[in-house]
Write a protein that holds these residues in place. Structure first.
Motif, PDB file in Angstrom:
ATOM      1  N   THR A  89       0.439  -1.123  -0.013  1.00  0.00           N
ATOM      2  CA  THR A  89       0.277  -0.741   0.165  1.00  0.00           C
ATOM      3  C   THR A  89       1.140   1.593  -0.076  1.00  0.00           C
ATOM      4  O   THR A  89       0.764   1.932  -0.191  1.00  0.00           O
ATOM      5  CB  THR A  89      -1.256   0.056   1.410  1.00  0.00           C
ATOM      6  OG1 THR A  89      -1.641  -1.303   1.066  1.00  0.00           O
ATOM      7  CG2 THR A  89      -1.769   1.537   1.208  1.00  0.00           C
ATOM      8  N   THR A 194      -8.289   0.045 -13.857  1.00  0.00           N
ATOM      9  CA  THR A 194      -8.028   0.153 -12.326  1.00  0.00           C
ATOM     10  C   THR A 194      -6.856  -0.420 -11.403  1.00  0.00           C
ATOM     11  O   THR A 194      -5.787  -1.587 -11.838  1.00  0.00           O
ATOM     12  CB  THR A 194      -7.483   1.480 -11.655  1.00  0.00           C
ATOM     13  OG1 THR A 194      -7.830   2.544 -12.585  1.00  0.00           O
ATOM     14  CG2 THR A 194      -6.768   2.047 -11.174  1.00  0.00           C
ATOM     15  N   PHE A 195      -8.235  -1.222 -11.200  1.00  0.00           N
ATOM     16  CA  PHE A 195      -7.903  -2.579 -10.070  1.00  0.00           C
ATOM     17  C   PHE A 195      -7.267  -3.647 -11.189  1.00  0.00           C
ATOM     18  O   PHE A 195      -6.713  -4.162 -10.828  1.00  0.00           O
ATOM     19  CB  PHE A 195      -9.307  -2.768  -9.183  1.00  0.00           C
ATOM     20  CG  PHE A 195      -9.155  -4.095  -8.902  1.00  0.00           C
ATOM     21  CD1 PHE A 195      -8.471  -4.110  -7.272  1.00  0.00           C
ATOM     22  CD2 PHE A 195      -9.489  -5.716  -9.210  1.00  0.00           C
ATOM     23  CE1 PHE A 195      -8.353  -5.181  -6.622  1.00  0.00           C
ATOM     24  CE2 PHE A 195      -9.169  -6.475  -8.230  1.00  0.00           C
ATOM     25  CZ  PHE A 195      -8.883  -6.106  -6.648  1.00  0.00           C
ATOM     26  N   ILE A 298      -6.299   7.798 -10.054  1.00  0.00           N
ATOM     27  CA  ILE A 298      -7.533   6.987 -10.049  1.00  0.00           C
ATOM     28  C   ILE A 298      -8.823   7.911 -10.250  1.00  0.00           C
ATOM     29  O   ILE A 298      -9.590   8.941 -10.169  1.00  0.00           O
ATOM     30  CB  ILE A 298      -7.482   6.906  -8.306  1.00  0.00           C
ATOM     31  CG1 ILE A 298      -6.566   6.534  -7.663  1.00  0.00           C
ATOM     32  CG2 ILE A 298      -9.232   6.126  -8.080  1.00  0.00           C
ATOM     33  CD1 ILE A 298      -6.404   5.936  -6.420  1.00  0.00           C
ATOM     34  N   ASN A 300     -12.025   6.997  -9.823  1.00  0.00           N
ATOM     35  CA  ASN A 300     -12.979   7.191  -9.176  1.00  0.00           C
ATOM     36  C   ASN A 300     -13.209   7.954  -8.153  1.00  0.00           C
ATOM     37  O   ASN A 300     -11.781   7.819  -7.530  1.00  0.00           O
ATOM     38  CB  ASN A 300     -13.708   5.517  -8.869  1.00  0.00           C
ATOM     39  CG  ASN A 300     -14.716   5.271  -8.182  1.00  0.00           C
ATOM     40  OD1 ASN A 300     -15.182   5.808  -6.872  1.00  0.00           O
ATOM     41  ND2 ASN A 300     -15.395   4.643  -8.381  1.00  0.00           N
ATOM     42  N   GLY A 303     -13.386   6.555  -4.749  1.00  0.00           N
ATOM     43  CA  GLY A 303     -11.859   5.889  -4.973  1.00  0.00           C
ATOM     44  C   GLY A 303     -10.652   6.616  -3.871  1.00  0.00           C
ATOM     45  O   GLY A 303      -9.683   6.318  -3.558  1.00  0.00           O
ATOM     46  N   ASN A 304     -10.869   7.501  -4.624  1.00  0.00           N
ATOM     47  CA  ASN A 304      -9.380   8.769  -5.024  1.00  0.00           C
ATOM     48  C   ASN A 304      -9.403   9.514  -3.183  1.00  0.00           C
ATOM     49  O   ASN A 304      -8.498   9.553  -2.924  1.00  0.00           O
ATOM     50  CB  ASN A 304      -9.615   9.824  -5.781  1.00  0.00           C
ATOM     51  CG  ASN A 304      -8.331  11.072  -6.412  1.00  0.00           C
ATOM     52  OD1 ASN A 304      -7.675  10.281  -6.004  1.00  0.00           O
ATOM     53  ND2 ASN A 304      -9.288  11.680  -6.391  1.00  0.00           N
ATOM     54  N   ALA A 306     -10.733   8.218  -0.665  1.00  0.00           N
ATOM     55  CA  ALA A 306     -10.572   6.801   0.478  1.00  0.00           C
ATOM     56  C   ALA A 306      -8.747   6.408   0.133  1.00  0.00           C
ATOM     57  O   ALA A 306      -8.593   6.562   1.272  1.00  0.00           O
ATOM     58  CB  ALA A 306     -11.289   5.240   0.187  1.00  0.00           C
ATOM     59  N   ALA A 307      -8.494   6.601  -0.716  1.00  0.00           N
ATOM     60  CA  ALA A 307      -7.446   6.503  -1.127  1.00  0.00           C
ATOM     61  C   ALA A 307      -5.919   7.615  -0.583  1.00  0.00           C
ATOM     62  O   ALA A 307      -4.448   7.152   0.228  1.00  0.00           O
ATOM     63  CB  ALA A 307      -6.562   6.569  -2.534  1.00  0.00           C
TER      64      ALA A 307
END
Length: 570
Positions: A89, A194-195, A298, A300, A303-304, A306-307
């Motif tokens: 991570t 992306t995933f 990212i 999304n 998602g961005n 959260a990252a």
């Protein structure tokens, strides 16, 4: 017959001084690398001169010992998952995804490079322990909060998870930078998410590095010392602390030796698996012209966000202990013991006391002397051995190289126990002397455990030299030692000094090896810092320990900058 004549001529051509030096290296290898590690088997299975499984029977019947083995393997397996998850991570945040403030985040993630081992564990206990700053803060917000929460398995797992990501931020970061961007772009043009790209394109390329790191993580968890000893408590004791307990008693030293042997066998098995895996693997890139990896956005929105939240949350976990150690090192004993901050408590008195009071400075001085002496000695030994390996190529040099790499295959615990068991009685090989209980014991151990790394680095420098330089010097009439001193050494000196600096840093705050072999009258920093984590430690002692920690972090940071900073970007 012909080979015997060649050998005689070769020996006759060697300078008498050089021959004595070669003999000393051979004696050192036999006396301290081979003999103790063979003798430990004898002490376990042939105690009293008769073959016996008594030590194994005692181990199997000892509930504490078996529980420590179980706990060590549970910790090692747990760390494989937690460290890899956190480590990957961190690397993805700092190197792969386009995260705002990545350079600042990277600095936080790199803090484990400037403090580790007992210094790091004591720092986390200072923050999260019963009287820690975060614990006090949580107790003030939630009156029913249990202030003794930070101990046992979960505390050890938490600390070691964030302590063991150093190799990820170093080696996995380098691996991910070498990914061919064209393959990522090709997958993206084919409509991959992306995933999907991350899972099927990026991570498979990192597979060999990940596997090597996993083995190292498992071995680190298996041989953990500082975290289980300081945070584990009675309910979570692991192998190494148990070995330390057993080694302090003559009647149970065979148990300590057997536990250390089990640790050594586990290390050898895992290293063998890693070597075989690497030989079978084929991880060549199919792209002939690689393009530099461009950080991926990212798309999304959720998602961005959260990252970014995760990135800065991890940043705080890494940074808080370092910041609080530095801040509280400038406060008085009362503020440290109560974990409270007051502007009136800030001063330089702790630093003044450490550098002006001899009793306060003594642990630091002891560690500096040990680190300097051992670092210089191991570099000199590696230089001499590398010179031999570079100059000669036969079965004896082959045996010498493998013998010098023995400490790399054994945990430091097994090396320490081997030295204790072997040299607690007079031995002919060292002139019928006893080394246990002397200052030389720890010095020798430091030299032994740092030989493999130093040899590999110095040897690499030697074999990168242009052989024509030495031939030219010889043709001009220069003797071998003069050529080495005036021609070869200046060329390899920068890399040699870098290795010396890294060894010096590593020894300065060592605890895992030191705790087995230190002299009671000359306590190094690692021992003093660990003792300050005990509940009965005085507040003044804790204040001085914080100063020791800050100075060590500063020195480590400076060393890392000069060794790596100018060659690689942060």
């Amino acid at each position: 017959m012909l080979n015997a004549e060649k050998l005689k001529k070769s020996i006759a051509s060697i300078n008498p001084t050089a021959f004595i030096f070669y003999a000393l290296i051979a004696w050192f290898v036999v006396a301290f690398l081979i003999y103790p590690n063979i003798n430990i088997y004898y002490e376990i299975f042939f105690k009293g001169g008769k073959f016996s499984f008594e030590a194994a029977e005692k181990l199997l019947s000892s509930e504490r010992a078996m529980r420590s083995l179980y706990n060590s393997f549970i910790l090692a397996v747990s760390l494989v998952f937690t460290v890899n998850i956190v480590g990957v991570t961190l690397v993805l945040i700092s190197e792969y995804f386009d995260i705002k403030g990545a350079k600042v985040l990277r600095l936080g993630y790199f803090t484990t490079l400037i403090y580790s081992g007992v210094v790091l564990v004591s720092g986390y206990k200072f923050v999260y322990g019963e009287n820690g700053f975060i614990t006090k803060l949580l107790a003030s917000l939630f009156p029913s909060f249990d202030t003794t929460w930070f101990h046992g398995y979960w505390a050890v797992l938490f600390v070691m998870t964030f302590a063991c990501t150093s190799n990820h931020v170093l080696f996995l970061s380098n691996a991910i930078r070498k990914i061919d961007f064209q393959t990522v772009e090709a997958a993206k043009n084919m409509g991959a998410s992306t995933f999907y790209i991350l899972w099927r394109v990026v991570l498979p390329v990192l597979k060999p590095t990940m596997f090597a790191l996993t083995i190292l993580i498992f071995l680190t968890g298996l041989a953990a010392t500082s975290a289980p000893l300081i945070l584990g408590g009675r309910e979570f004791q692991t192998i190494t602390p148990m070995i330390l307990t057993f080694s302090n008693s003559m009647s149970s030293r065979d148990l300590a030796a057997l536990l250390a042997l089990i640790l050594g066998l586990a290390t050898l098995i895992l290293l063998t698996i890693m070597i075989r895996f690497e030989r079978k693997g084929n991880f060549m890139s199919v792209s002939k012209v690689k393009s530099e990896l461009v950080k991926q956005k990212i798309n999304n929105k959720l998602g961005n966000i959260a990252a970014h939240v995760l990135a800065y949350f991890l940043f705080l976990i890494y940074l808080i202990p370092v910041v609080l150690i530095v801040v509280f090192s400038f406060t008085d004993a009362h503020s440290i013991s109560t974990a409270t901050l007051d502007w009136n408590s800030f001063s330089l008195s702790n630093y003044i006391q450490v550098f002006s009071n001899m009793s306060a400075f003594k642990p630091y001085l002891v560690s500096i002397v040990y680190a300097a002496a051992a670092s210089v000695t191991v570099v000199a030994l590696a230089l001499a051995a590398s010179r031999i390996l570079h100059k000669f190529n036969n079965k004896w040099t082959f045996a010498l190289e493998y013998a010098l790499l023995i400490p790399w295959m054994l945990p430091s615990t097994l090396i320490a126990i081997g030295l204790i068991v072997t040299f607690n009685t007079p031995r002919l090989i060292i002139g019928n002397s006893i080394l246990v209980g002397t200052v030389w014991m720890l010095f020798l151990a430091y030299v032994i455990v740092h030989i493999p790394f130093t040899l590999r680095m110095v040897k690499a420098s030697f074999f990168s030299l242009d052989s024509n330089l030495e031939d030219a010097a010889k043709n001009l009439g220069a003797k071998s030692f003069y050529t080495f001193r005036k021609v070869l050494l200046p060329i390899i000196l920068p890399s040699t000094l870098a290795v010396l600096a890294l060894n010096f840093n590593g020894i300065l705050a060592d605890y895992d090896l030191t705790v087995f072999l230190y002299h009671p009258l000359y306590q190094p920093l690692g021992i003093v810092i660990k003792n300050s984590t005990d509940a009965q430690a005085l507040a003044d002692t804790k204040a001085l320990t914080l100063v020791y920690s800050v100075v060590l972090m500063f020195m480590s940071g400076i060393t890392l900058y000069f060794v790596y900073g100018k060659k690689s970007r942060l």
